[in-house]
Structure formats: structure tokens, C-alpha cells
Design an enzyme around this catalytic site. Sequence first.
Site, short mmCIF file in Angstrom:
data_model
loop_
_atom_site.label_atom_id
_atom_site.label_comp_id
_atom_site.label_asym_id
_atom_site.label_seq_id
_atom_site.Cartn_x
_atom_site.Cartn_y
_atom_site.Cartn_z
N THR A 47 -45.07 27.42 31.70
CA THR A 47 -43.62 27.39 31.88
C THR A 47 -43.17 28.68 32.54
O THR A 47 -44.00 29.46 33.01
CB THR A 47 -42.90 27.18 30.53
OG1 THR A 47 -43.32 28.21 29.64
CG2 THR A 47 -43.22 25.82 29.93
N VAL A 89 -40.29 31.23 31.46
CA VAL A 89 -39.95 32.40 30.64
C VAL A 89 -41.13 32.80 29.76
O VAL A 89 -41.40 33.99 29.55
CB VAL A 89 -38.69 32.13 29.79
CG1 VAL A 89 -38.39 33.31 28.86
CG2 VAL A 89 -37.49 31.85 30.67
N CYS A 90 -41.86 31.82 29.24
CA CYS A 90 -42.93 32.09 28.28
C CYS A 90 -43.96 33.12 28.76
O CYS A 90 -44.29 34.05 28.01
CB CYS A 90 -43.63 30.80 27.88
SG CYS A 90 -42.52 29.60 27.09
N PRO A 91 -44.48 33.03 30.00
CA PRO A 91 -45.47 34.03 30.40
C PRO A 91 -44.91 35.45 30.47
O PRO A 91 -45.65 36.41 30.24
CB PRO A 91 -45.96 33.55 31.77
CG PRO A 91 -44.94 32.58 32.24
CD PRO A 91 -44.29 32.00 31.03
N LEU A 130 -45.04 36.62 26.78
CA LEU A 130 -46.41 36.82 26.31
C LEU A 130 -47.07 38.02 26.99
O LEU A 130 -47.81 38.77 26.36
CB LEU A 130 -47.23 35.55 26.51
CG LEU A 130 -46.74 34.33 25.73
CD1 LEU A 130 -47.57 33.09 26.05
CD2 LEU A 130 -46.72 34.58 24.23
#
Length: 187
Positions: free
Chosen positions: A44, A46-48, A51
Amino acid sequence: MSMINKEISDFTVQAFQKKAFKTVTKKDVLGKWSIFFFYPADFTFVCPTELEDLAEKYSEFKKAGCEIYSVSCDSHFVHKAWHDASERIRKIEYVMLADPTHRLAKDFEVYIEEDGMAERGSFIVNPEGKITAYEVNAGNVGRNADELLRRLLACQFVAEHGDEVCPARWQPGEKTLRPSLDLVGQL
């Protein structure tokens, strides 16, 4: 209803860490501070960024005696595929928990039934397996690893020094407060 002091439920899940699959249970979490970092899905937008931000601060969390567990409703195979495909995700050394049955997302009350995904939830869990702090953000708002680390350190300080509290923007080494009747007039 608040989740503060809620004990996390027993669990056994598959995970991906350091190019290998492994099993993680509640027993692995007990005895140390932990961060459960829920995010909607692998591959996706925003997720990376979140993380990767955590990956860049991971050594500081480890120095504080804390393990990070990122969690999505994807399988451990998808975590590996994302790791293999993304430069950002290749930086991750912490544990990536797989939650395709949604058991963890439901236990932490971040599961979105209609989407089959988790909200962006950050949970600080003490060595006894109880939630001491948490926040849940809308899916389109990313989180900040610096602030999560600051809140972890504040939770650890308060756990160790029960007669002191940490004011806003407190950082390790700064002055804390000792609640007393003498302070009431200053409030």
C-alpha cells in the site's frame, strides 16, 4: 471502552523476520516491553513509510528493551513477497506478524470487518502482557516512530517510578512531576 491494562489474549501466529518464517506466541511477548504496530495491508502507500520509519528507529527500541511486532491481516508469505519487492521493507529487521484470521486485529479492537483489514493502531504492551498506551489513527494518517519511542520511554519511566508522572513532551532525563496536594494550587 478503554483498553488500558487489558491483558492481550493468547495467540499463535506465523511471522516473517530476517528472511525467514517463524512462529510467534504470547509467550514470546511476555517478559519484555513490546509494540504491536497494526497497519492496513502490505503493498500500500502510507504503510511502507511508517514501517520504514520504525525500521530506522529499531535499534533505539531494542536499546530500550522493546520488541516491535508489525501486524497486518496479510499472510507471512505476502510479508516475504513485499520484503523481496520493496527497498523500504527490506530495511525491516523487526518481526512482521501475519494475521489472516484477524484474531490479533479483533483482540486489539482494530479490525475493520467490511474491509478485512486493520486500522492503524499502535499499542505499547508491558512485560506482563498488558496494554499501557495506545492510539488508533484513520487509515490515511501515518504515524511517527519518534513519538512512539517517546511514549514507550515515558511508560517505562512511570512503571519504574510509580510516584512520578511525565508531563507533555517529556524526554528521558528531563524533569518529571510528583503529584501532591502542594501542586493543586498551581494547576
